[in-house]
Design a protein around this motif. Structure first.
Motif, mmCIF file in Angstrom:
data_model
loop_
_atom_site.group_PDB
_atom_site.id
_atom_site.type_symbol
_atom_site.label_atom_id
_atom_site.label_comp_id
_atom_site.label_asym_id
_atom_site.label_seq_id
_atom_site.Cartn_x
_atom_site.Cartn_y
_atom_site.Cartn_z
ATOM 1 N N ILE A 116 0.420 -6.539 -10.805
ATOM 2 C CA ILE A 116 1.778 -6.479 -10.271
ATOM 3 C C ILE A 116 1.842 -7.412 -9.070
ATOM 4 N N HIS A 153 10.037 -10.451 -2.386
ATOM 5 C CA HIS A 153 10.152 -10.594 -3.828
ATOM 6 C C HIS A 153 9.226 -9.605 -4.542
ATOM 7 N N PRO A 154 9.658 -8.914 -5.554
ATOM 8 C CA PRO A 154 10.983 -8.955 -6.164
ATOM 9 C C PRO A 154 11.985 -8.026 -5.471
ATOM 10 N N TYR A 155 11.629 -7.439 -4.355
ATOM 11 C CA TYR A 155 12.586 -6.578 -3.646
ATOM 12 C C TYR A 155 12.431 -6.793 -2.152
ATOM 13 N N THR A 171 2.823 -3.330 -25.143
ATOM 14 C CA THR A 171 2.403 -4.566 -24.461
ATOM 15 C C THR A 171 3.262 -4.858 -23.227
ATOM 16 N N THR A 172 4.193 -3.962 -22.930
ATOM 17 C CA THR A 172 5.025 -4.162 -21.732
ATOM 18 C C THR A 172 4.520 -3.289 -20.587
ATOM 19 N N ASP A 173 4.373 -3.909 -19.406
ATOM 20 C CA ASP A 173 4.120 -3.130 -18.194
ATOM 21 C C ASP A 173 5.491 -2.782 -17.611
ATOM 22 N N ILE A 202 6.291 2.263 -5.760
ATOM 23 C CA ILE A 202 6.362 1.533 -7.017
ATOM 24 C C ILE A 202 5.940 2.463 -8.145
ATOM 25 N N ASP A 216 11.138 -13.739 -12.836
ATOM 26 C CA ASP A 216 11.643 -15.006 -12.275
ATOM 27 C C ASP A 216 12.393 -15.798 -13.329
ATOM 28 N N PHE A 236 11.543 -4.279 -11.957
ATOM 29 C CA PHE A 236 11.151 -5.537 -11.305
ATOM 30 C C PHE A 236 11.783 -6.700 -12.047
ATOM 31 N N LYS A 237 12.483 -7.526 -11.313
ATOM 32 C CA LYS A 237 13.136 -8.673 -11.961
ATOM 33 C C LYS A 237 12.108 -9.757 -12.257
ATOM 34 N N PHE A 297 -5.297 -0.429 -16.589
ATOM 35 C CA PHE A 297 -4.579 -0.217 -17.849
ATOM 36 C C PHE A 297 -3.390 -1.156 -18.039
ATOM 37 N N LEU A 298 -3.099 -1.996 -17.042
ATOM 38 C CA LEU A 298 -1.952 -2.913 -17.180
ATOM 39 C C LEU A 298 -2.376 -4.248 -17.781
ATOM 40 N N ASP A 299 -1.430 -4.908 -18.475
ATOM 41 C CA ASP A 299 -1.702 -6.234 -19.031
ATOM 42 C C ASP A 299 -1.763 -7.287 -17.924
ATOM 43 N N TYR A 310 8.182 -7.666 2.482
ATOM 44 C CA TYR A 310 8.203 -8.094 1.088
ATOM 45 C C TYR A 310 9.590 -8.654 0.794
ATOM 46 N N GLN A 320 0.777 -10.545 -2.990
ATOM 47 C CA GLN A 320 -0.024 -9.336 -3.215
ATOM 48 C C GLN A 320 -0.178 -9.103 -4.716
ATOM 49 N N ILE A 359 4.904 2.848 -12.053
ATOM 50 C CA ILE A 359 4.335 2.053 -13.136
ATOM 51 C C ILE A 359 4.210 2.939 -14.368
ATOM 52 N N GLU A 414 4.187 0.693 -1.513
ATOM 53 C CA GLU A 414 4.449 -0.741 -1.619
ATOM 54 C C GLU A 414 3.171 -1.536 -1.363
ATOM 55 N N ILE A 437 7.441 -1.764 -14.737
ATOM 56 C CA ILE A 437 7.231 -1.648 -13.293
ATOM 57 C C ILE A 437 8.580 -1.478 -12.593
ATOM 58 N N LYS A 493 10.685 -0.495 -8.828
ATOM 59 C CA LYS A 493 10.762 -0.126 -7.410
ATOM 60 C C LYS A 493 11.412 1.250 -7.376
ATOM 61 N N TYR A 534 11.714 -5.216 1.360
ATOM 62 C CA TYR A 534 11.095 -4.022 1.948
ATOM 63 C C TYR A 534 10.247 -4.472 3.126
#
Lengths: 211, 209
Positions: B63, B83-85, A44-46, A63, A211, A208-209, B58-60, B81, B52, A65, A81, A48, A50, B87
Protein backbone atom coordinates in the motif's frame (compact mmCIF):
# COMPACT_ATOMS: atom_id res chain seq x y z
CA UNK A 1 -64.01 -0.23 26.51
CA UNK A 2 -62.45 -3.62 26.98
CA UNK A 3 -62.58 -4.16 23.25
CA UNK A 4 -60.85 -0.81 22.66
CA UNK A 5 -58.05 -1.67 25.06
CA UNK A 6 -57.53 -5.04 23.40
CA UNK A 7 -57.55 -3.40 19.96
CA UNK A 8 -55.08 -0.76 21.01
CA UNK A 9 -52.90 -3.36 22.65
CA UNK A 10 -53.00 -5.52 19.51
CA UNK A 11 -52.20 -2.49 17.39
CA UNK A 12 -49.28 -1.62 19.65
CA UNK A 13 -47.91 -5.17 19.57
CA UNK A 14 -48.21 -5.47 15.80
CA UNK A 15 -46.82 -1.99 15.32
CA UNK A 16 -43.69 -3.01 17.13
CA UNK A 17 -43.37 -6.37 15.43
CA UNK A 18 -43.38 -5.13 11.87
CA UNK A 19 -39.97 -4.07 10.62
CA UNK A 20 -39.83 -0.57 9.27
CA UNK A 21 -37.37 -1.84 6.66
CA UNK A 22 -40.17 -3.23 4.49
CA UNK A 23 -42.63 -0.35 5.05
CA UNK A 24 -43.97 0.92 1.73
CA UNK A 25 -42.65 -2.12 -0.12
CA UNK A 26 -44.87 -4.71 -1.75
CA UNK A 27 -44.00 -8.36 -1.55
CA UNK A 28 -43.44 -10.10 -4.90
CA UNK A 29 -42.68 -13.62 -6.02
CA UNK A 30 -39.09 -14.80 -5.74
CA UNK A 31 -37.04 -14.28 -8.89
CA UNK A 32 -33.78 -15.64 -7.50
CA UNK A 33 -32.73 -18.06 -4.82
CA UNK A 34 -29.52 -16.31 -3.87
CA UNK A 35 -28.24 -12.75 -3.59
CA UNK A 36 -24.64 -11.80 -4.27
CA UNK A 37 -22.66 -8.97 -2.73
CA UNK A 38 -20.36 -8.05 -5.67
CA UNK A 39 -17.93 -5.77 -3.86
CA UNK A 40 -15.30 -8.11 -2.41
CA UNK A 41 -15.39 -11.04 -4.83
CA UNK A 42 -12.13 -10.62 -6.69
CA UNK A 43 -9.16 -12.46 -5.21
CA UNK A 44 -6.62 -10.45 -7.24
CA UNK A 45 -7.83 -7.07 -6.00
CA UNK A 46 -6.46 -5.45 -2.86
CA UNK A 47 -9.43 -3.54 -1.48
CA UNK A 48 -7.86 -0.59 0.36
CA UNK A 49 -9.94 2.09 2.07
CA UNK A 50 -9.24 5.21 4.08
CA UNK A 51 -11.42 4.76 7.15
CA UNK A 52 -12.97 7.24 9.55
CA UNK A 53 -14.56 5.81 12.67
CA UNK A 54 -16.84 7.80 14.95
CA UNK A 55 -17.80 6.16 18.22
CA UNK A 56 -19.76 7.97 20.96
CA UNK A 57 -18.37 11.36 20.00
CA UNK A 58 -14.80 10.10 19.75
CA UNK A 59 -13.18 9.85 16.41
CA UNK A 60 -10.25 8.02 14.88
CA UNK A 61 -8.93 7.28 11.42
CA UNK A 62 -7.02 4.50 9.76
CA UNK A 63 -6.72 2.25 6.75
CA UNK A 64 -9.01 -0.71 6.15
CA UNK A 65 -7.67 -3.53 4.02
CA UNK A 66 -9.91 -6.29 2.69
CA UNK A 67 -8.62 -9.21 0.66
CA UNK A 68 -10.26 -12.36 -0.59
CA UNK A 69 -7.51 -14.82 0.33
CA UNK A 70 -9.20 -18.05 -0.74
CA UNK A 71 -12.59 -19.32 -1.85
CA UNK A 72 -15.00 -18.22 0.90
CA UNK A 73 -12.17 -16.60 2.93
CA UNK A 74 -11.43 -12.94 3.59
CA UNK A 75 -8.78 -11.12 5.59
CA UNK A 76 -9.88 -7.81 7.11
CA UNK A 77 -7.08 -5.69 8.58
CA UNK A 78 -7.25 -2.22 10.11
CA UNK A 79 -4.07 -0.18 10.50
CA UNK A 80 -3.16 3.35 11.52
CA UNK A 81 -2.08 5.77 8.79
CA UNK A 82 1.50 4.98 9.83
CA UNK A 83 0.86 1.34 9.11
CA UNK A 84 0.78 -0.27 12.55
CA UNK A 85 -1.94 -2.87 12.92
CA UNK A 86 -4.99 -2.19 15.04
CA UNK A 87 -6.82 -5.41 14.27
CA UNK A 88 -6.50 -8.35 11.92
CA UNK A 89 -9.50 -10.65 11.36
CA UNK A 90 -9.80 -13.78 9.25
CA UNK A 91 -13.15 -15.07 7.99
CA UNK A 92 -13.26 -18.62 6.62
CA UNK A 93 -16.85 -19.47 5.80
CA UNK A 94 -18.59 -19.24 9.18
CA UNK A 95 -15.34 -19.45 11.13
CA UNK A 96 -14.02 -16.21 12.58
CA UNK A 97 -10.40 -15.93 13.74
CA UNK A 98 -8.99 -12.96 15.60
CA UNK A 99 -5.38 -12.89 14.37
CA UNK A 100 -4.50 -9.70 16.22
CA UNK A 101 -6.20 -6.93 18.18
CA UNK A 102 -4.42 -3.99 19.81
CA UNK A 103 -4.41 -4.62 23.56
CA UNK A 104 -6.45 -1.51 24.46
CA UNK A 105 -9.22 -2.52 22.05
CA UNK A 106 -9.23 -6.23 22.82
CA UNK A 107 -12.58 -6.36 24.62
CA UNK A 108 -15.32 -8.81 23.81
CA UNK A 109 -17.95 -6.20 22.96
CA UNK A 110 -15.63 -4.31 20.56
CA UNK A 111 -14.31 -7.43 18.82
CA UNK A 112 -17.83 -8.88 18.53
CA UNK A 113 -19.31 -5.69 17.10
CA UNK A 114 -16.52 -5.09 14.58
CA UNK A 115 -16.30 -8.79 13.78
CA UNK A 116 -20.00 -8.92 12.90
CA UNK A 117 -19.94 -5.63 10.96
CA UNK A 118 -17.19 -6.81 8.67
CA UNK A 119 -18.74 -10.25 8.34
CA UNK A 120 -21.87 -8.51 7.05
CA UNK A 121 -19.78 -6.36 4.73
CA UNK A 122 -17.79 -9.17 3.10
CA UNK A 123 -20.37 -11.99 3.01
CA UNK A 124 -20.60 -12.96 -0.65
CA UNK A 125 -23.97 -14.64 -0.88
CA UNK A 126 -27.11 -15.49 1.03
CA UNK A 127 -30.24 -17.52 0.45
CA UNK A 128 -33.32 -15.41 -0.30
CA UNK A 129 -36.38 -15.89 1.94
CA UNK A 130 -38.67 -13.18 0.58
CA UNK A 131 -38.60 -10.56 -2.12
CA UNK A 132 -40.04 -7.04 -2.18
CA UNK A 133 -40.26 -4.22 -4.65
CA UNK A 134 -40.87 -0.51 -4.83
CA UNK A 135 -40.14 2.00 -7.54
CA UNK A 136 -36.72 1.25 -9.01
CA UNK A 137 -35.66 -1.00 -6.13
CA UNK A 138 -35.72 -4.73 -5.52
CA UNK A 139 -35.26 -5.89 -1.95
CA UNK A 140 -34.27 -9.41 -0.91
CA UNK A 141 -34.75 -10.65 2.64
CA UNK A 142 -32.26 -13.26 3.79
CA UNK A 143 -31.77 -15.16 7.02
CA UNK A 144 -29.12 -13.96 9.47
CA UNK A 145 -28.15 -14.75 13.08
CA UNK A 146 -31.17 -13.88 15.25
CA UNK A 147 -32.76 -11.85 12.47
CA UNK A 148 -32.56 -10.94 8.82
CA UNK A 149 -30.49 -9.11 6.26
CA UNK A 150 -32.16 -6.98 3.59
CA UNK A 151 -30.31 -6.42 0.32
CA UNK A 152 -31.43 -3.36 -1.69
CA UNK A 153 -30.63 -3.45 -5.41
CA UNK A 154 -31.25 -0.66 -7.88
CA UNK A 155 -33.34 -2.26 -10.64
CA UNK A 156 -31.82 -0.34 -13.57
CA UNK A 157 -28.16 -1.04 -12.75
CA UNK A 158 -28.69 -4.22 -10.70
CA UNK A 159 -26.29 -2.63 -8.24
CA UNK A 160 -26.27 -3.35 -4.52
CA UNK A 161 -26.90 0.03 -2.90
CA UNK A 162 -27.81 -0.83 0.64
CA UNK A 163 -27.71 -3.65 3.13
CA UNK A 164 -29.68 -3.60 6.37
CA UNK A 165 -29.18 -6.07 9.20
CA UNK A 166 -32.15 -6.42 11.54
CA UNK A 167 -33.19 -8.33 14.59
CA UNK A 168 -36.70 -9.81 14.46
CA UNK A 169 -38.20 -6.36 15.11
CA UNK A 170 -35.58 -3.64 14.72
CA UNK A 171 -32.96 -2.38 12.32
CA UNK A 172 -29.47 -2.78 13.74
CA UNK A 173 -26.87 -1.97 11.10
CA UNK A 174 -27.15 -0.20 7.75
CA UNK A 175 -24.44 -0.36 5.11
CA UNK A 176 -24.68 2.03 2.15
CA UNK A 177 -22.54 1.43 -0.94
CA UNK A 178 -21.67 3.95 -3.64
CA UNK A 179 -20.21 2.53 -6.82
CA UNK A 180 -19.82 3.95 -10.30
CA UNK A 181 -17.41 1.61 -12.06
CA UNK A 182 -19.63 -1.36 -12.84
CA UNK A 183 -17.86 -1.92 -16.17
CA UNK A 184 -14.43 -2.56 -14.63
CA UNK A 185 -13.06 -6.02 -14.09
CA UNK A 186 -13.53 -5.86 -10.35
CA UNK A 187 -16.59 -4.05 -9.07
CA UNK A 188 -15.52 -1.71 -6.34
CA UNK A 189 -17.59 0.28 -3.89
CA UNK A 190 -15.88 3.68 -3.81
CA UNK A 191 -17.69 4.83 -0.70
CA UNK A 192 -19.13 2.70 2.07
CA UNK A 193 -20.90 3.82 5.21
CA UNK A 194 -21.59 1.45 8.09
CA UNK A 195 -24.05 2.91 10.57
CA UNK A 196 -25.45 1.40 13.76
CA UNK A 197 -28.97 2.15 14.96
CA UNK A 198 -28.65 1.04 18.59
CA UNK A 199 -25.12 2.24 19.37
CA UNK A 200 -23.33 5.41 18.31
CA UNK A 201 -20.90 3.85 15.88
CA UNK A 202 -20.35 4.98 12.31
CA UNK A 203 -17.63 3.86 9.92
CA UNK A 204 -16.95 5.78 6.69
CA UNK A 205 -14.79 4.12 4.06
CA UNK A 206 -13.24 5.79 1.00
CA UNK A 207 -11.57 3.66 -1.65
CA UNK A 208 -7.94 4.57 -2.43
CA UNK A 209 -7.93 6.41 -5.73
CA UNK A 210 -5.71 5.08 -8.48
CA UNK A 211 -3.41 7.53 -10.28
CA UNK B 1 31.53 -34.79 3.13
CA UNK B 2 33.11 -32.77 0.35
CA UNK B 3 29.68 -32.45 -1.23
CA UNK B 4 28.20 -31.12 1.97
CA UNK B 5 30.98 -28.58 2.27
CA UNK B 6 30.43 -27.51 -1.31
CA UNK B 7 26.68 -27.08 -0.77
CA UNK B 8 27.34 -25.16 2.42
CA UNK B 9 29.77 -22.91 0.59
CA UNK B 10 27.29 -22.25 -2.23
CA UNK B 11 24.52 -21.53 0.26
CA UNK B 12 26.69 -19.15 2.24
CA UNK B 13 27.86 -17.25 -0.80
CA UNK B 14 24.29 -17.05 -2.10
CA UNK B 15 23.09 -15.69 1.23
CA UNK B 16 25.80 -13.06 1.28
CA UNK B 17 25.02 -12.14 -2.33
CA UNK B 18 21.36 -11.63 -1.49
CA UNK B 19 21.86 -9.76 1.74
CA UNK B 20 25.08 -7.89 0.90
CA UNK B 21 25.18 -6.86 4.51
CA UNK B 22 28.34 -6.76 6.57
CA UNK B 23 28.44 -6.04 10.28
CA UNK B 24 30.53 -3.00 11.24
CA UNK B 25 33.57 -3.37 13.45
CA UNK B 26 34.01 -1.23 16.58
CA UNK B 27 35.97 1.47 14.78
CA UNK B 28 33.47 1.69 11.93
CA UNK B 29 30.65 2.02 14.46
CA UNK B 30 32.40 4.94 16.16
CA UNK B 31 33.07 6.70 12.86
CA UNK B 32 29.48 6.15 11.74
CA UNK B 33 27.99 7.42 15.02
CA UNK B 34 30.18 10.51 14.87
CA UNK B 35 29.11 11.21 11.29
CA UNK B 36 25.41 10.94 12.19
CA UNK B 37 25.86 13.01 15.33
CA UNK B 38 27.69 15.77 13.41
CA UNK B 39 25.01 15.76 10.73
CA UNK B 40 22.25 16.12 13.29
CA UNK B 41 24.05 18.80 15.34
CA UNK B 42 24.19 21.07 12.32
CA UNK B 43 20.51 20.46 11.53
CA UNK B 44 17.93 22.99 12.69
CA UNK B 45 15.19 22.17 10.21
CA UNK B 46 14.42 19.38 7.73
CA UNK B 47 11.80 19.37 5.00
CA UNK B 48 11.52 16.21 2.98
CA UNK B 49 9.17 14.27 0.73
CA UNK B 50 8.45 10.67 1.64
CA UNK B 51 6.84 7.58 0.19
CA UNK B 52 5.47 4.97 2.56
CA UNK B 53 5.10 1.32 1.60
CA UNK B 54 2.96 -0.86 3.82
CA UNK B 55 3.74 -4.50 3.22
CA UNK B 56 1.24 -7.17 4.26
CA UNK B 57 2.09 -10.71 3.21
CA UNK B 58 -1.41 -11.47 1.89
CA UNK B 59 -1.65 -8.45 -0.45
CA UNK B 60 -0.66 -8.45 -4.13
CA UNK B 61 0.88 -4.97 -3.84
CA UNK B 62 2.29 -2.85 -1.04
CA UNK B 63 0.00 0.00 0.00
CA UNK B 64 1.65 3.19 -1.17
CA UNK B 65 1.01 6.56 0.42
CA UNK B 66 3.11 9.71 0.19
CA UNK B 67 3.54 13.18 1.55
CA UNK B 68 5.86 15.62 3.28
CA UNK B 69 7.78 15.61 6.53
CA UNK B 70 8.82 18.77 8.35
CA UNK B 71 11.09 18.83 11.39
CA UNK B 72 12.18 21.77 13.48
CA UNK B 73 14.66 21.49 16.35
CA UNK B 74 14.42 20.61 19.14
CA UNK B 75 11.37 18.37 18.76
CA UNK B 76 8.63 19.53 16.41
CA UNK B 77 7.60 17.03 13.74
CA UNK B 78 4.81 17.14 11.19
CA UNK B 79 3.94 14.14 9.03
CA UNK B 80 1.62 15.12 6.24
CA UNK B 81 0.14 12.57 3.86
CA UNK B 82 -1.04 14.17 0.64
CA UNK B 83 -1.71 11.11 -1.49
CA UNK B 84 -4.07 9.36 -1.88
CA UNK B 85 -5.69 11.28 0.99
CA UNK B 86 -5.06 14.33 3.14
CA UNK B 87 -3.98 13.48 6.67
CA UNK B 88 -1.48 15.09 8.98
CA UNK B 89 -0.08 14.43 12.43
CA UNK B 90 1.90 16.97 14.41
CA UNK B 91 4.06 15.73 17.28
CA UNK B 92 4.09 18.58 19.76
CA UNK B 93 5.13 18.18 23.38
CA UNK B 94 2.95 15.43 24.83
CA UNK B 95 0.32 15.64 22.13
CA UNK B 96 -0.51 14.36 18.71
CA UNK B 97 -2.47 16.93 16.71
CA UNK B 98 -4.36 15.15 13.95
CA UNK B 99 -6.07 16.63 10.91
CA UNK B 100 -7.89 13.94 8.96
CA UNK B 101 -9.07 15.66 5.80
CA UNK B 102 -10.52 18.53 7.85
CA UNK B 103 -11.56 16.53 10.92
CA UNK B 104 -9.27 17.70 13.71
CA UNK B 105 -8.50 15.88 16.94
CA UNK B 106 -5.89 15.73 19.70
CA UNK B 107 -4.44 12.66 21.31
CA UNK B 108 -2.80 13.08 24.69
CA UNK B 109 0.14 10.71 24.74
CA UNK B 110 1.46 11.89 28.09
CA UNK B 111 -0.07 8.92 29.85
CA UNK B 112 1.10 6.27 27.41
CA UNK B 113 4.67 5.12 27.90
CA UNK B 114 4.67 3.29 24.62
CA UNK B 115 3.43 6.24 22.58
CA UNK B 116 5.99 8.46 24.28
CA UNK B 117 8.71 6.01 23.36
CA UNK B 118 7.55 5.79 19.75
CA UNK B 119 7.23 9.54 19.50
CA UNK B 120 10.72 10.01 20.90
CA UNK B 121 12.10 7.45 18.50
CA UNK B 122 10.43 9.12 15.52
CA UNK B 123 11.84 12.50 16.53
CA UNK B 124 15.26 11.02 17.22
CA UNK B 125 15.37 9.05 14.01
CA UNK B 126 14.53 12.17 12.03
CA UNK B 127 17.30 13.97 13.92
CA UNK B 128 19.63 11.00 13.82
CA UNK B 129 20.33 11.03 17.57
CA UNK B 130 18.97 7.73 18.69
CA UNK B 131 22.08 5.73 19.47
CA UNK B 132 22.13 6.67 23.16
CA UNK B 133 18.81 4.94 23.71
CA UNK B 134 19.02 2.26 26.42
CA UNK B 135 15.61 0.86 25.52
CA UNK B 136 16.90 -0.81 22.37
CA UNK B 137 19.45 -3.39 21.41
CA UNK B 138 21.28 -1.67 18.55
CA UNK B 139 23.35 -3.31 15.83
CA UNK B 140 25.24 -1.71 12.95
CA UNK B 141 25.92 -2.92 9.42
CA UNK B 142 27.12 -1.79 6.03
CA UNK B 143 24.76 -2.50 3.15
CA UNK B 144 25.08 -1.80 -0.54
CA UNK B 145 24.92 1.99 -0.63
CA UNK B 146 24.10 2.86 2.95
CA UNK B 147 24.84 2.33 6.61
CA UNK B 148 22.22 0.48 8.55
CA UNK B 149 21.26 0.59 12.22
CA UNK B 150 18.82 -1.97 13.60
CA UNK B 151 16.93 -1.30 16.84
CA UNK B 152 15.32 -4.14 18.74
CA UNK B 153 13.12 -3.07 21.65
CA UNK B 154 14.01 -4.51 25.06
CA UNK B 155 10.60 -3.76 26.56
CA UNK B 156 8.32 -6.78 26.07
CA UNK B 157 5.18 -4.71 25.54
CA UNK B 158 6.76 -2.65 22.78
CA UNK B 159 8.28 -5.81 21.29
CA UNK B 160 4.74 -7.19 21.03
CA UNK B 161 4.00 -4.45 18.48
CA UNK B 162 7.34 -3.81 16.85
CA UNK B 163 9.97 -6.50 16.33
CA UNK B 164 12.57 -4.07 14.99
CA UNK B 165 13.26 -0.65 13.53
CA UNK B 166 15.76 -0.43 10.71
CA UNK B 167 17.24 2.90 9.72
CA UNK B 168 19.29 3.42 6.57
CA UNK B 169 21.72 6.34 6.52
CA UNK B 170 23.35 8.03 3.57
CA UNK B 171 27.03 6.98 3.53
CA UNK B 172 28.21 10.42 2.49
CA UNK B 173 26.37 12.78 4.80
CA UNK B 174 24.94 10.61 7.61
CA UNK B 175 21.30 11.63 7.07
CA UNK B 176 18.39 9.19 7.39
CA UNK B 177 17.24 7.83 4.00
CA UNK B 178 14.84 5.13 4.99
CA UNK B 179 12.96 3.91 8.05
CA UNK B 180 11.54 0.41 8.26
CA UNK B 181 9.29 -0.78 11.08
CA UNK B 182 8.98 -4.53 11.21
CA UNK B 183 6.09 -6.13 13.07
CA UNK B 184 6.34 -9.44 14.94
CA UNK B 185 4.37 -11.00 12.03
CA UNK B 186 7.17 -9.75 9.71
CA UNK B 187 4.76 -7.42 7.92
CA UNK B 188 6.45 -4.04 7.71
CA UNK B 189 6.13 -0.33 6.96
CA UNK B 190 8.95 1.19 4.91
CA UNK B 191 9.34 4.95 4.55
CA UNK B 192 11.72 6.33 1.93
CA UNK B 193 12.77 9.98 2.06
CA UNK B 194 13.65 12.16 -0.92
CA UNK B 195 14.18 15.83 -1.87
CA UNK B 196 15.51 16.67 1.55
CA UNK B 197 16.06 20.37 2.31
CA UNK B 198 18.23 21.05 5.35
CA UNK B 199 18.10 24.19 7.46
CA UNK B 200 15.60 26.06 5.30
CA UNK B 201 13.14 28.47 6.93
CA UNK B 202 10.31 26.63 8.72
CA UNK B 203 7.77 28.77 10.52
CA UNK B 204 6.38 27.65 13.89
CA UNK B 205 2.88 28.05 12.46
CA UNK B 206 3.50 24.91 10.38
CA UNK B 207 3.04 22.98 13.63
CA UNK B 208 -0.38 24.41 14.49
CA UNK B 209 -3.39 22.26 13.71
Amino acid sequence: MRFLIISLFTLFICGSCSLKTTEGLRQTTLTKKEVINPYFLNSTTDYIYKAKVGVYGRYFGGILIIKKVAEDSHRVVFTTEFGSKIFDFLYEGDTFTKNFVLEDLDRKIIVNTLGKDFKLLISEKAEVLEQFASEGVTVYKTKADNGYNFYFYEVASERLDKLIKTSKHKEKVTIVFESSNASEEAIVAEKITINHSNIKLKIDLDYFKKD
Amino acid sequence: MRNYLFILFVLLSLTSMIAQEVAMNALEIDVFKLQVSNASKSTTTIASDFVQFKHLDFLDNDIETSGKLVFKAPGLVKWEYTHPYQYSVIFKEDKLLINDDGTKSDVDIGSSKMFKKLNQLIVNSVKGTMFDDDDFEISYAKVDKANKATFIPKDKKIAGYIAAFELLFNKNDGTVQEVKMIEPSLDFTRIVFSNRVLNGTVKDAVFNN
